[in-house]
Design an enzyme around this catalytic site. Structure first.
Site, short mmCIF file in Angstrom:
data_model
loop_
_atom_site.label_atom_id
_atom_site.label_comp_id
_atom_site.label_asym_id
_atom_site.label_seq_id
_atom_site.Cartn_x
_atom_site.Cartn_y
_atom_site.Cartn_z
N ARG A 36 0.85 -1.18 0.00
CA ARG A 36 0.00 0.00 0.00
C ARG A 36 0.88 1.23 0.00
O ARG A 36 1.98 1.21 0.58
CB ARG A 36 -0.87 0.07 1.26
CG ARG A 36 -2.16 -0.72 1.19
CD ARG A 36 -3.17 -0.06 0.23
NE ARG A 36 -4.42 -0.80 0.19
CZ ARG A 36 -4.67 -1.84 -0.62
NH1 ARG A 36 -3.75 -2.25 -1.47
NH2 ARG A 36 -5.83 -2.45 -0.60
N GLU B 152 -2.22 8.04 -4.07
CA GLU B 152 -2.51 7.63 -5.45
C GLU B 152 -3.98 7.95 -5.79
O GLU B 152 -4.82 7.96 -4.89
CB GLU B 152 -2.21 6.12 -5.63
CG GLU B 152 -3.08 5.19 -4.81
CD GLU B 152 -2.65 3.74 -4.93
OE1 GLU B 152 -1.48 3.41 -4.70
OE2 GLU B 152 -3.52 2.92 -5.26
N HIS C 275 -1.03 0.49 -9.67
CA HIS C 275 -1.79 -0.38 -8.73
C HIS C 275 -2.50 -1.51 -9.49
O HIS C 275 -3.73 -1.63 -9.46
CB HIS C 275 -2.80 0.45 -7.92
CG HIS C 275 -3.22 -0.22 -6.65
ND1 HIS C 275 -3.56 0.46 -5.51
CD2 HIS C 275 -3.35 -1.53 -6.33
CE1 HIS C 275 -3.89 -0.39 -4.55
NE2 HIS C 275 -3.77 -1.62 -5.03
C1 GLV Z 1 -5.24 -4.56 -3.85
O1 GLV Z 1 -4.53 -3.64 -3.65
C2 GLV Z 1 -5.84 -5.33 -2.81
O2 GLV Z 1 -5.71 -5.00 -1.63
O3 GLV Z 1 -6.50 -6.33 -3.16
#
Ligand code: GLV
Length: 334
Positions: free
Chosen positions: A240, A269, A287
């Site tokens: 993250r 982001e 991401h």
């Molecule tokens: C993606 O970032 C998730 O947490 O599944």
């Protein structure tokens, strides 16, 4: 009896929306507008359930505006967008999508690490720019991945899947740091060794971050930590934004205090720190670590399974606060 109403807060596969529509009155968002706070509160009016993603913040204020909301099914394994304690306190069930994305996310984490170590995107940009005019002995020479030391910060399901790739596929020596040590039966086949965080930073050739975001992991990697890493090391973040201090990382990359980084997630982001955008030795992706078609389908379907089971009075497959289920079973005398 009226069917429960649910909000599908972002665009997802039409098949998933159609499936939900067989059970619920569905308000979907095929245009994929990102609702601001006021809009999200407005769209949740009358909804018993919501299928959310990391872009929807579910907190006490929103829950208090919607006492009828009973289930939040997050289409992600991470759930730092949701105040879980506030949901539990109000009897709102929260679910996430673990397991189905583990291998796909591990593939991508490994790919990012390879890309950083072997300067993949930097060299491709060079070629595409037309600047390549001859072979040279040191052209984009990077660092080896095979036989190197792989460091994993956060040895959960995804961390272990990355460690498997490193140990079994690339002959890497695996060290990791986690709040708790793995069962020795899990460590042994990987030759994985628990080390404290300082040793992890000091010894890793390639450090991969796979820990959940929480206030305690905010800026777990900042200037002080980067300063103790090897100058030849790479850093990869598929966890993250906010776990890494992006400004400090940009400064370390610019000064070559570490060799390279690869980031799929960012503080704030989809904004990306401008200092990172200007650097050659960082691979930047939007991401997408879990974004294979099959896995995104599996995530959407699992989120739908959770909504259907929970609002139908059944047991959802992947609850995050199952104590809410136990409480409502007691209240209904079940
Ligand atoms: C993606 O970032 C998730 O947490 O599944």
């Amino acid at each position: 009896m009226a069917r429960p109403a649910v909000l599908v807060a972002r665009a997802v596969f039409p098949e998933t929306v159609q499936r939900l529509a067989r059970h619920f009155e569905v308000e979907a968002n095929p245009a994929d507008r990102i609702y601001d706070r006021a809009e999200l509160i407005e769209h949740l009016r009358g909804k018993a359930g919501a299928l959310t993603t990391a872009s929807e913040r579910i907190d006490a204020e929103l829950l208090d505006a919607h006492p009828q909301l009973r289930v939040v099914a997050n289409m992600a394994v991470g759930y730092n967008n949701i105040d879980l304690a506030a949901c539990s306190a109000r009897g709102v069930l929260v679910t996430n999508t673990p397991d189905v994305l583990t291998e796909t996310t591990a593939d991508f984490g490994f790919a990012l690490m390879l890309a950083a170590a072997r300067r993949l995107s930097e060299s491709e940009r060079f070629l595409r720019s037309g600047a390549w005019n001859r072979w040279a002995y040191d052209l984009f020479s990077g660092t080896d991945v095979h036989d190197a030391t792989l460091g994993i910060l956060g040895m959960g399901r995804i961390g272990q899947a990355i460690a498997r790739r490193g140990a079994l596929g690339f002959g890497m020596k695996v060290i990791y740091h986690n709040r708790s040590r793995l069962d020795p039966a899990l460590e042994a086949p990987l030759g994985a060794r628990w080390v404290d965080k300082a040793a992890l930073l000091r010894e890793s050739d390639h450090l991969v971050l796979v820990l959940p975001y929480a206030p305690a992991s905010h800026h777990a990697i900042g200037a002080a930590e980067l300063a103790t890493m090897k100058p030849t090391a790479t850093l990869t973040n598929v966890a993250r934004g906010g776990i890494v201090d992006d400004a400090a990382l940009a400064a370390a990359l610019r000064a070559r205090r570490i060799a390279a980084a690869a980031l799929d997630v960012f503080e704030g982001e989809p904004q990306v720190h401008p200092a990172l955008l200007g650097l050659a030795n960082v691979v930047l992706t939007p991401h997408i670590a879990s974004a294979s078609v099959a896995t995104r389908r599996a995530m959407a379907e699992l989120a739908a399974d959770n909504l259907i089971a929970a609002l139908g009075g059944g047991r959802p497959p992947t609850p995050l606060n199952p104590e809410v289920l136990a409480r409502s079973a007691r209240a209904s005398g079940a």
